[in-house]
Design a protein around this motif. Structure first.
Motif, PDB file in Angstrom:
ATOM      1  N   CYS A  34       1.393  -9.418   0.795  1.00 57.55           N
ATOM      2  CA  CYS A  34       1.523  -7.994   1.113  1.00 57.55           C
ATOM      3  C   CYS A  34       0.488  -7.654   2.176  1.00 57.55           C
ATOM      4  O   CYS A  34      -0.629  -8.168   2.142  1.00 57.55           O
ATOM      5  N   CYS A  38      -3.460  -1.818  -1.982  1.00 56.75           N
ATOM      6  CA  CYS A  38      -3.558  -0.568  -2.756  1.00 56.75           C
ATOM      7  C   CYS A  38      -4.578  -0.751  -3.877  1.00 56.75           C
ATOM      8  O   CYS A  38      -4.544  -1.748  -4.608  1.00 56.75           O
ATOM      9  N   CYS A  41      -3.134  -1.356  -7.230  1.00 58.83           N
ATOM     10  CA  CYS A  41      -2.152  -2.441  -7.344  1.00 58.83           C
ATOM     11  C   CYS A  41      -2.292  -3.147  -8.697  1.00 58.83           C
ATOM     12  O   CYS A  41      -3.378  -3.582  -9.071  1.00 58.83           O
TER      13      CYS A  41
HETATM   14  S1  SF4 Z   1       0.929  -1.950  -4.856  1.00 60.06           S
HETATM   15 FE1  SF4 Z   1       0.198  -4.038  -4.386  1.00 60.06          FE
HETATM   16  S2  SF4 Z   1       2.010  -5.166  -3.808  1.00 60.06           S
HETATM   17 FE2  SF4 Z   1       2.552  -2.991  -3.733  1.00 60.06          FE
HETATM   18  S3  SF4 Z   1       2.204  -2.380  -1.603  1.00 60.06           S
HETATM   19 FE3  SF4 Z   1       0.319  -1.997  -2.694  1.00 60.06          FE
HETATM   20  S4  SF4 Z   1      -0.915  -3.837  -2.465  1.00 60.06           S
HETATM   21 FE4  SF4 Z   1       1.174  -4.343  -1.910  1.00 60.06          FE
END
Ligand code: SF4
Length: 262
Positions: A34, A38, A41
């Motif tokens: 990715c 986040c 996440c």
């Molecule tokens: S939640 Fe995790 S997997 Fe989803 S976009 Fe954000 S960093 Fe990427």
């Protein structure tokens, strides 16, 4: 044309049956990698593009895994990580699955270059469009790749929240482009406090969804389980009442289908 057995992608895991990844029972495939980071996440191990824990598998392998779940599934949802980073490779897999009558969904953050992944969009039935937020707070919340340990800052500078920045608005631009193509099943918003103005964002989403009453907005109250900094994140979690109030505001703005996950 390259055979499915000759194209490889990094696989995090497969869930053969899931009913939370779009319409009906679906096989869910989580690919590795990715571009975002986040802070909430829940699968941070899927963020690195290359890791020892992900095995490289062929599209043929994925195709066979999915076909084993037929006739108990309606289709497949590719998640991640961010599936669109594998856009070229996914096209032949989706073509093969669609030729078997299965629907193909993508669970995406919406931060992709629309024209670049256009051939994947063309063979995708629906997006589960994970709207991450808007404005400059997103830089800290989702774009700071330096913050590998995922430490959540306690101070977010509020006056920066509305700064205009094209990169940070790409998700809304992509949502606006996908809607007329009938490619969006639901818009998901992970709701947490302080990083973006959720009401302001919901107002913008309402303007985009006004001609698409069948597209749902799912407001998901953030939870800290699985995040790298559970304690830091906990001070940004809205209450159930605040989440319901945001949902009520979304309805007031004219969004027809509003769901909440508390
Ligand atoms: S939640 Fe995790 S997997 Fe989803 S976009 Fe954000 S960093 Fe990427």
């Amino acid at each position: 044309m390259t055979a499915l057995s000759e194209i490889f992608v990094p696989l995090h895991r497969i869930i053969p049956f899931s009913n939370v990844e779009g319409q009906g029972n679906r096989s869910s495939i989580f690919l590795q990698g990715c571009k975002l980071n986040c802070l909430y996440c829940h699968n941070p191990e899927t963020i690195p593009r290359y890791t020892e824990n992900a095995k490289l598998v062929s599209l043929q392998y994925l195709y066979e895994q999915v076909m084993e779940a037929v006739p108990f599934i309606r289709g497949v949802t590719i998640s991640g990580g961010e599936p669109t980073i594998h856009h070229k490779k996914l096209v032949p897999l989706f073509e093969a699955l669609r030729s078997q009558g299965l629907t193909c969904y993508l669970d995406s953050s919406g931060f992709f270059e629309f024209d670049r992944i256009r051939s994947l969009i063309d063979v995708t039935d629906k997006f589960l469009f994970d709207l991450k937020g808007e404005g400059a707070g997103l830089q800290t919340l989702c774009f700071d790749r330096q913050n590998q340990t995922g430490i959540v800052p306690q101070q977010v500078i509020p006056e920066r929240l509305h700064i205009k920045n094209d990169k940070l608005e790409r998700n809304l631009q992509n949502l606006a482009a996908l809607l007329p193509l009938n490619k969006v099943e639901e818009v998901r918003l992970v709701f947490l406090k302080h990083f973006f103005d959720a009401e302001h964002l919901v107002g913008k989403v309402a303007l985009l969804l006004r001609n698409y009453p069948d597209v749902a907005l799912k407001i998901i109250r953030v939870h800290s389980k699985g995040a790298r900094d559970e304690t830091g994140l906990s001070t940004h979690i809205p209450s159930a009442e605040e989440t319901n109030a945001l949902a009520a505001y979304a309805r007031q703005c004219g969004i027809n289908k509003v769901l909440t996950i508390l």
